[in-house]
Design a protein around this motif. Structure first.
Motif, short mmCIF file in Angstrom:
data_model
loop_
_atom_site.label_atom_id
_atom_site.label_comp_id
_atom_site.label_asym_id
_atom_site.label_seq_id
_atom_site.Cartn_x
_atom_site.Cartn_y
_atom_site.Cartn_z
N ALA A 1 0.83 -1.20 0.00
CA ALA A 1 0.00 0.00 0.00
C ALA A 1 0.86 1.26 0.00
O ALA A 1 0.56 2.23 -0.71
N GLU A 2 1.95 1.24 0.79
CA GLU A 2 2.87 2.40 0.82
C GLU A 2 3.52 2.59 -0.54
O GLU A 2 3.68 3.72 -1.02
N ARG A 3 3.92 1.51 -1.17
CA ARG A 3 4.56 1.57 -2.50
C ARG A 3 3.61 2.13 -3.54
O ARG A 3 4.01 2.89 -4.43
N LEU A 4 2.35 1.76 -3.42
CA LEU A 4 1.35 2.19 -4.40
C LEU A 4 0.70 3.52 -4.04
O LEU A 4 -0.10 4.05 -4.81
N SER A 5 1.03 4.03 -2.85
CA SER A 5 0.45 5.29 -2.37
C SER A 5 -1.06 5.22 -2.29
O SER A 5 -1.79 6.13 -2.71
N VAL A 6 -1.57 4.11 -1.74
CA VAL A 6 -3.00 3.95 -1.52
C VAL A 6 -3.20 3.43 -0.10
O VAL A 6 -2.26 3.01 0.58
N ALA A 7 -4.44 3.42 0.35
CA ALA A 7 -4.75 2.88 1.67
C ALA A 7 -4.71 1.35 1.64
O ALA A 7 -5.06 0.72 0.64
N GLN A 8 -4.30 0.76 2.75
CA GLN A 8 -4.19 -0.70 2.80
C GLN A 8 -5.51 -1.41 2.52
O GLN A 8 -5.52 -2.43 1.81
N PRO A 9 -6.65 -0.91 3.03
CA PRO A 9 -7.92 -1.60 2.72
C PRO A 9 -8.18 -1.69 1.21
O PRO A 9 -8.80 -2.66 0.76
N ALA A 10 -7.73 -0.70 0.46
CA ALA A 10 -7.94 -0.74 -0.99
C ALA A 10 -7.15 -1.89 -1.61
O ALA A 10 -7.63 -2.57 -2.53
N VAL A 11 -5.94 -2.13 -1.10
CA VAL A 11 -5.13 -3.24 -1.61
C VAL A 11 -5.80 -4.57 -1.26
O VAL A 11 -5.93 -5.47 -2.12
N SER A 12 -6.22 -4.70 -0.03
CA SER A 12 -6.87 -5.94 0.40
C SER A 12 -8.13 -6.21 -0.43
O SER A 12 -8.39 -7.35 -0.84
N HIS A 13 -8.89 -5.17 -0.69
CA HIS A 13 -10.12 -5.33 -1.48
C HIS A 13 -9.81 -5.80 -2.89
O HIS A 13 -10.50 -6.69 -3.43
N GLN A 14 -8.80 -5.20 -3.52
CA GLN A 14 -8.44 -5.59 -4.88
C GLN A 14 -7.98 -7.05 -4.94
O GLN A 14 -8.34 -7.78 -5.87
N ILE A 15 -7.20 -7.47 -3.96
CA ILE A 15 -6.69 -8.85 -3.97
C ILE A 15 -7.84 -9.83 -3.75
O ILE A 15 -7.93 -10.87 -4.42
N ARG A 16 -8.76 -9.52 -2.82
CA ARG A 16 -9.90 -10.40 -2.61
C ARG A 16 -10.76 -10.51 -3.86
O ARG A 16 -11.25 -11.59 -4.22
N SER A 17 -10.95 -9.36 -4.57
CA SER A 17 -11.74 -9.39 -5.81
C SER A 17 -11.06 -10.25 -6.87
O SER A 17 -11.73 -10.99 -7.60
N LEU A 18 -9.72 -10.16 -6.94
CA LEU A 18 -8.98 -10.95 -7.92
C LEU A 18 -9.08 -12.44 -7.60
O LEU A 18 -9.28 -13.28 -8.50
N GLU A 19 -8.95 -12.78 -6.35
CA GLU A 19 -9.05 -14.18 -5.95
C GLU A 19 -10.44 -14.72 -6.25
O GLU A 19 -10.60 -15.87 -6.70
N LYS A 20 -11.45 -13.91 -6.00
CA LYS A 20 -12.82 -14.33 -6.28
C LYS A 20 -13.02 -14.55 -7.77
O LYS A 20 -13.67 -15.52 -8.20
N GLU A 21 -12.44 -13.65 -8.59
CA GLU A 21 -12.61 -13.77 -10.04
C GLU A 21 -11.88 -15.00 -10.58
O GLU A 21 -12.38 -15.69 -11.47
N LEU A 22 -10.70 -15.29 -10.03
CA LEU A 22 -9.90 -16.43 -10.50
C LEU A 22 -10.35 -17.75 -9.85
O LEU A 22 -10.02 -18.83 -10.36
N GLY A 23 -11.03 -17.66 -8.73
CA GLY A 23 -11.53 -18.88 -8.08
C GLY A 23 -10.50 -19.58 -7.22
O GLY A 23 -10.72 -20.73 -6.82
N GLU A 24 -9.40 -18.92 -6.92
CA GLU A 24 -8.36 -19.52 -6.08
C GLU A 24 -7.72 -18.46 -5.20
O GLU A 24 -7.63 -17.29 -5.59
N ALA A 25 -7.24 -18.92 -4.03
CA ALA A 25 -6.48 -18.02 -3.16
C ALA A 25 -5.10 -17.81 -3.74
O ALA A 25 -4.47 -18.72 -4.28
#
Length: 295
Positions: free
Chosen positions: A24-48
């Motif tokens: 999140a620091e590297r991307l200059s965004v809030a940590q919850p935004a990173v967590s949300h994006q990763i969860r969405s990606l995992e949901k779309e791909l169907g795997e953790a």
């Protein structure tokens, strides 16, 4: 399935940093935004994609498969962006530019000098002509732009312009003429004189005609030529009074003639003109961006 580049950037950042916080620091965004994006990606791909522990984040087998693919996709996207950014900066082709007599006294030569240094890949073709004809050729799209003497009437609809020179017409008389010593010559004094001035195809001719009409004087040129040097030669031969642009080099340092302003002042403007629509060519947009006007 559509995976956004932004989501892949978040994934790669977490994988490389092995931390949601550092990603999140590297991307200059809030940590919850990173967590949300990763969860969405995992949901779309169907795997953790990550094993989440209190103090560390590690890629799963699916994450290790995705990482090189995501990295390559982002690199390819960056190359596409860089390529088209360079294409935008790269200006080539031909600029078709109309010019009238006396254009050397305007800002155009200096502007073209700066343009050549910035865009050496553009070939500039200068097309000489008279103002009326050049205005028509710009309107019809035969020329990209032109420097002309602005007419009294408005330019055709949709045409844009920027003034490149403000000048005046002066009365040129022999140096020994009684008129030579005046600070100005009232236009009424030109009535009945043998006038030497520009031809009917000159952009200045209608403008001069209107000035004489406003003063109630007949504008009858006995000698009509667009060659200012010939104007001066005819005045030297004591044929008559010339009405000539004041900046013409034929007048500079000539002791045999005198250039006297006319009253009221016979000022005129030369301008760069171009069509506002359709969008100007890339070479013309580059020229306009250098200073005369915003495209």
């Amino acid at each position: 399935m559509i995976v956004e580049l932004r989501t892949l950037r978040f994934f790669v950042a977490v994988a490389e940093e092995q931390s949601f916080t550092r990603a999140a620091e590297r991307l200059s965004v809030a940590q919850p935004a990173v967590s949300h994006q990763i969860r969405s990606l995992e949901k779309e791909l169907g795997e953790a994609l990550f094993e989440r522990n209190p103090r560390s984040v590690r890629l799963t087998e699916a994450g290790r498969v995705l990482l090189p693919l995501a990295s390559q996709t982002l690199a390819d996207a960056d190359r596409v962006t860089a390529e088209f950014a360079s294409r935008t900066a790269l200006v080539t082709g031909t600029l078709l530019l109309g010019t009238v007599d006396g254009v050397q006294h305007t800002r155009l030569p200096a502007l073209l000098g700066a343009f050549h240094r910035r865009y050496p890949g553009v070939a500039v073709q200068l097309v000489e002509g008279r103002s009326a004809g050049l205005i028509s050729r710009v309107e019809n799209g035969e020329l990209d732009a032109a420097v002309v003497a602005l007419p009294e009437h408005p330019l055709p609809q949709g045409m844009r312009s920027v003034v490149m020179l403000e000048d005046e017409i002066v009365a040129v008389v022999p140096a020994d003429s009684p008129l030579a010593g005046r600070t100005s010559i009232p236009i009424e004094l030109l009535s009945g004189k043998t006038l030497i001035s520009y031809g009917h195809d000159s952009g200045l001719r209608p403008w001069l005609q209107s000035a004489f009409d406003a003063a109630g004087i007949d504008f009858a040129t006995r000698y009509a030529t667009n060659d200012a040097a010939l104007h001066v030669a005819l005045v030297e031969a004591s044929i008559g009074v010339s009405l000539t642009v004041g900046t013409d080099r034929a007048l500079a340092g000539n002791p045999r003639v005198s250039a006297v302003p006319v009253s009221p002042s016979l000022t005129y403007r030369k301008a760069l003109i171009w069509r506002g629509t359709p969008q100007p060519t890339r070479p013309l947009r580059a020229l306009l961006a250098l200073g005369p006007a915003a495209p």
